[in-house]
Each structure stands twice: as structure tokens, then as C-alpha cells.
Design an enzyme around this catalytic site. Structure first.
Site, PDB file in Angstrom:
ATOM      1  NE  ARG A  21      -3.217   2.181   3.235  1.00  0.00           N
ATOM      2  CZ  ARG A  21      -2.712   3.064   4.081  1.00  0.00           C
ATOM      3  NH1 ARG A  21      -1.472   2.920   4.524  1.00  0.00           N
ATOM      4  NH2 ARG A  21      -3.434   4.106   4.467  1.00  0.00           N
ATOM      5  CB  VAL A  23       5.254   0.308  -2.698  1.00  0.00           C
ATOM      6  CG1 VAL A  23       5.768   0.367  -4.132  1.00  0.00           C
ATOM      7  CG2 VAL A  23       6.353  -0.180  -1.753  1.00  0.00           C
ATOM      8  CB  SER A  73      10.267 -17.794  -8.823  1.00  0.00           C
ATOM      9  OG  SER A  73      10.456 -18.111 -10.179  1.00  0.00           O
ATOM     10  CG  ASP A 103      18.144 -14.388   3.626  1.00  0.00           C
ATOM     11  OD1 ASP A 103      17.169 -15.133   3.364  1.00  0.00           O
ATOM     12  OD2 ASP A 103      19.023 -14.670   4.457  1.00  0.00           O
ATOM     13  CB  THR A 125      11.010 -12.914   6.603  1.00  0.00           C
ATOM     14  OG1 THR A 125      11.090 -14.157   7.339  1.00  0.00           O
ATOM     15  CG2 THR A 125      12.220 -12.087   6.964  1.00  0.00           C
ATOM     16  CB  ILE A 126       7.281 -14.554  10.526  1.00  0.00           C
ATOM     17  CG1 ILE A 126       7.702 -15.926   9.985  1.00  0.00           C
ATOM     18  CG2 ILE A 126       5.941 -14.102   9.974  1.00  0.00           C
ATOM     19  CD1 ILE A 126       6.861 -17.085  10.516  1.00  0.00           C
ATOM     20  CG  MET A 169       7.103 -21.533  11.325  1.00  0.00           C
ATOM     21  SD  MET A 169       6.284 -20.648  10.006  1.00  0.00           S
ATOM     22  CE  MET A 169       5.519 -22.026   9.137  1.00  0.00           C
ATOM     23  N   GLY A 170      11.005 -20.663  12.241  1.00  0.00           N
ATOM     24  CA  GLY A 170      12.350 -20.086  12.252  1.00  0.00           C
ATOM     25  C   GLY A 170      13.281 -21.126  11.669  1.00  0.00           C
ATOM     26  NE  ARG A 171      13.565 -21.919   5.331  1.00  0.00           N
ATOM     27  CZ  ARG A 171      12.624 -21.980   4.404  1.00  0.00           C
ATOM     28  NH1 ARG A 171      12.205 -23.139   3.978  1.00  0.00           N
ATOM     29  NH2 ARG A 171      12.106 -20.872   3.904  1.00  0.00           N
ATOM     30  NE  ARG A 245      -1.582 -35.366  25.508  1.00  0.00           N
ATOM     31  CZ  ARG A 245      -1.396 -36.358  26.386  1.00  0.00           C
ATOM     32  NH1 ARG A 245      -0.164 -36.734  26.711  1.00  0.00           N
ATOM     33  NH2 ARG A 245      -2.429 -36.960  26.943  1.00  0.00           N
TER      34      ARG A 245
END
Ligand code: F6P
Length: 321
Positions: A21, A23, A73, A103, A125-126, A169-171, A245
Site C-alpha cells: 500500500r 509503495v 520461484s 534474503d 519475513t516473520i 517457526m524459524g528455519r 504433549r
């Protein structure tokens, strides 16, 4: 510059829409034609564009995901794909591209820049794992989502005297795990940046707190640690006697309404990116340093290293016991 394009690429992050928005509105208000590129670099290759105006980005500041869709891609990573993308840019008269992503997306922007299409990257990115930035768009929303989910898990863990092992998460990075772990009072936080031993950092810590009459536990594990959450829960149960658990939070962490911080940062960065292109400055990454928005050379940015805050890790270790 008379015509630019904007795309979102890689894993989506809350606040990407607010950046799109900013941009689009900044470009329109400065007499620049702006195309929204659909599905990241794939759209750039195929000419999948929408010409955008002030109203194309109405009512999106509050929405998670990305109205431009996103993709990683494979074709763009090839020389042929890159050439096609450049040809499409030339056909449409696109003189600059704003790339919102992580990145991996910036590497694409760097390659395009090298081949004569100036690009400006905006960190979205989260994971908060972009070296030149203290902060990436989506990180704050994601942290708050994790906090809410873990608070819920705490309710049920407490009611049943259980241990809740939660994978976030957090590869490749532990920023989400570390900060969410502190915010949620996790007994142990496992992150890829700090070597750990399950016996010492999880089992013995739990046993120590059991002796102070603690009966329910939260253990946070970053995805990038490569620890099997189910197996860890079983090991904890076997070694401590606490019923355990596992919960893998998964993609719920990537959605939701962006927080104030993400909306404001995304708006500032989107505006800043277009201003750079207006000065004919490409090959840059917009970054947040403390509360300021700054920019770096894209090559330099991709070679920078970012270290996790070990003091913060030590605070968690000392307090969450
Ligand atoms: O890059 C953000 C991220 O959410 C990582 O934390 C996670 O490992 C990855 O993307 C998941 O990617 P995908 O949506 O392709 O499964």
C-alpha cells in the site's frame, strides 16, 4: 523514474500488504506508474501485472497475507528465467522494482540489479533473520500470535500438570523462539544459535524446578534446531514422569492482522523504498536500525552477519526457572 513494479516473494508475512500500500500510494502521489506483480518473480517472468492506483490498495493495511500473492520461484533462479524477467520489464517500461521478502528474495533482487534493473528490497519475513535489519515486517505480529497460542497451551498444561513442548517457526534462526519463550516464561528455549544438550538444558532444568514444586512446564523449540517435537515430548515424559504433549504451531504463525508495529514499519519502509527509486538509487535494501529506517547496498547487506542476543538468552535462562 516513470514506471516501477512491486512484488512480494518468499514466505508471506503480516504487514506485507501495508508495505505494498505504501509503495503504491507513494508512487501514485509522485506521478509514477506502478504495477503490482502477481506471485513474486514468477509474475515478473510471465508479465502477470496489474496496474495499480490509489484505490487498488484500499482496505488492505489491516490484512494479513499479501494481495499480490507470493511464491518461491524456481524458474527465476535460472539464467533463462532471469532473462525472461528482464525482457518483460523492458516491454512494460519498468525502470525499478520493489521486492518485499526475505534474503532469498533479495538475492533475486541483487541479480536483477546486476543486470540493469534497479531493485530495492524491503525486509518482510516473520523470522527476523535478515542480517542488516534489527527488525523485519511480520516479526512482531508473529511473536504476538505465538504468545497467544502458548498462553492457551499453558492453560491446559497447568490444568493437567503437563509439559507442553511447542515448536515455533524459524528455519535458520531462533529470534521467534527466544523472544516468545521469554514472553511466555518457557522453562527451556532451544534455538539453533546456541548449542544444547537435552539432558542438561531440558530434563535437568525441569527436575530442578520440580523440586521447587513446579508441576507444569513450557518448552519452546525453534524449527531450525531439527529436534523432533513428538520424540522430545516422549523423552521428557519418560525421564521426568511429567505427562507431555507436543504442539507444532505451523503456518498459523504466518497469518493474522498485522500489529501496530508491523503496519507502521511497513508503511515507513514502503515509502522509503520508492523515494530511493525516485533518486534513481537501486541495488539497495531498506532496513530498520533501532527506530530508524536506513538503507544498505544490497551486496553488502547479503554478506552481513547477525548474532542472536546472548544476554537475552541468559536472562531467560536465569529467570524462567
Ligand atoms: O521464511 C519464513 C518461514 O515461515 C520459516 O519460518 C519456515 O521455515 C518457512 O517459511 C516455511 O515455508 P513454507 O511455507 O514454504 O513451508
Amino acid at each position: 523514474m516513470k514506471t516501477i513494479a512491486v512484488l512480494t516473494s518468499g514466505g508471506d508475512a503480516p504487514g506485507m500488504n501495508a508495505a505494498v500500500r505504501a509503495v503504491v500510494r507513494t508512487a501514485c502521489e509522485n506521478g509514477i506508474k506502478v504495477y503490482g506483480v502477481i506471485r513474486g518473480y514468477n509474475g515478473l517472468i510471465n508479465g502477470d501485472f496489474i496496474e495499480m492506483d490509489l484505490r487498488s490498495v484500499s482496505d488492505i493495511i489491516n490484512r494479513g497475507g499479501t494481495i499480490l500473492y507470493s511464491a518461491r520461484s524456481v524458474e527465476f533462479a535460472t539464467e533463462e528465467g532471469m532473462r525472461k524477467a528482464i525482457r518483460t520489464c523492458q516491454e512494460y517500461g519498468i525502470e525499478g522494482v520493489v521486492v518485499i521478502g526475505g534474503d532469498g528474495s533479495f538475492r533475486g533482487a541483487r541479480d536483477l540489479s546486476e543486470r540493469g534493473i534497479p531493485c530495492v528490497g524491503i525486509p518482510g519475513t516473520i523470522d527476523n533473520d535478515i542480517a542488516c535489519c534489527d527488525y523485519t515486517i511480520g516479526y512482531d505480529t508473529c511473536l504476538n500470535t505465538i504468545m497467544e497460542m502458548v498462553d492457551r497451551l499453558r492453560d491446559t498444561a497447568e490444568s493437567h500438570d503437563r509439559c507442553s513442548v511447542i515448536e515455533v517457526m524459524g528455519r535458520r534462526a531462533g529470534y521467534l523462539a527466544l523472544n516468545a519463550g521469554i514472553a511466555c516464561g518457557a522453562t527451556s528455549i532451544l534455538i539453533p544459535e546456541v548449542p544444547f544438550d537435552i539432558q542438561k538444558h531440558v530434563i535437568e532444568r525441569m527436575k530442578k524446578t520440580q523440586r521447587t514444586d513446579k508441576k507444569h512446564f513450557i518448552i519452546i523449540v525453534a524449527e531450525g534446531c531439527d529436534v523432533d517435537c513428538e520424540a522430545l515430548a516422549k523423552e521428557i515424559q519418560a525421564k521426568t514422569g511429567v505427562e507431555s504433549r507436543c504442539t507444532v504451531l505451523g503456518h498459523v504463525q504466518r497469518g493474522g492482522y498485522p500489529t501496530v508495529r508491523d503496519r507502521v514499519m511497513a508503511t515507513r519502509m514502503g515509502n522509503y523504498a520508492v523515494k530511493l527509486l525516485m533518486k534513481d538509487t537501486g541495488n539497495r535494501v531498506v532496513a530498520a536500525q533501532k527506530e530508524d529506517v536506513v538503507d544498505y547496498d544490497i551486496f553488502e547487506a547479503l554478506n552481513m552477519k547477525k548474532n542472536i542476543d546472548l544476554d537475552l538468552y541468559n536472562v531467560a535462562h536465569e529467570v524462567s526457572i
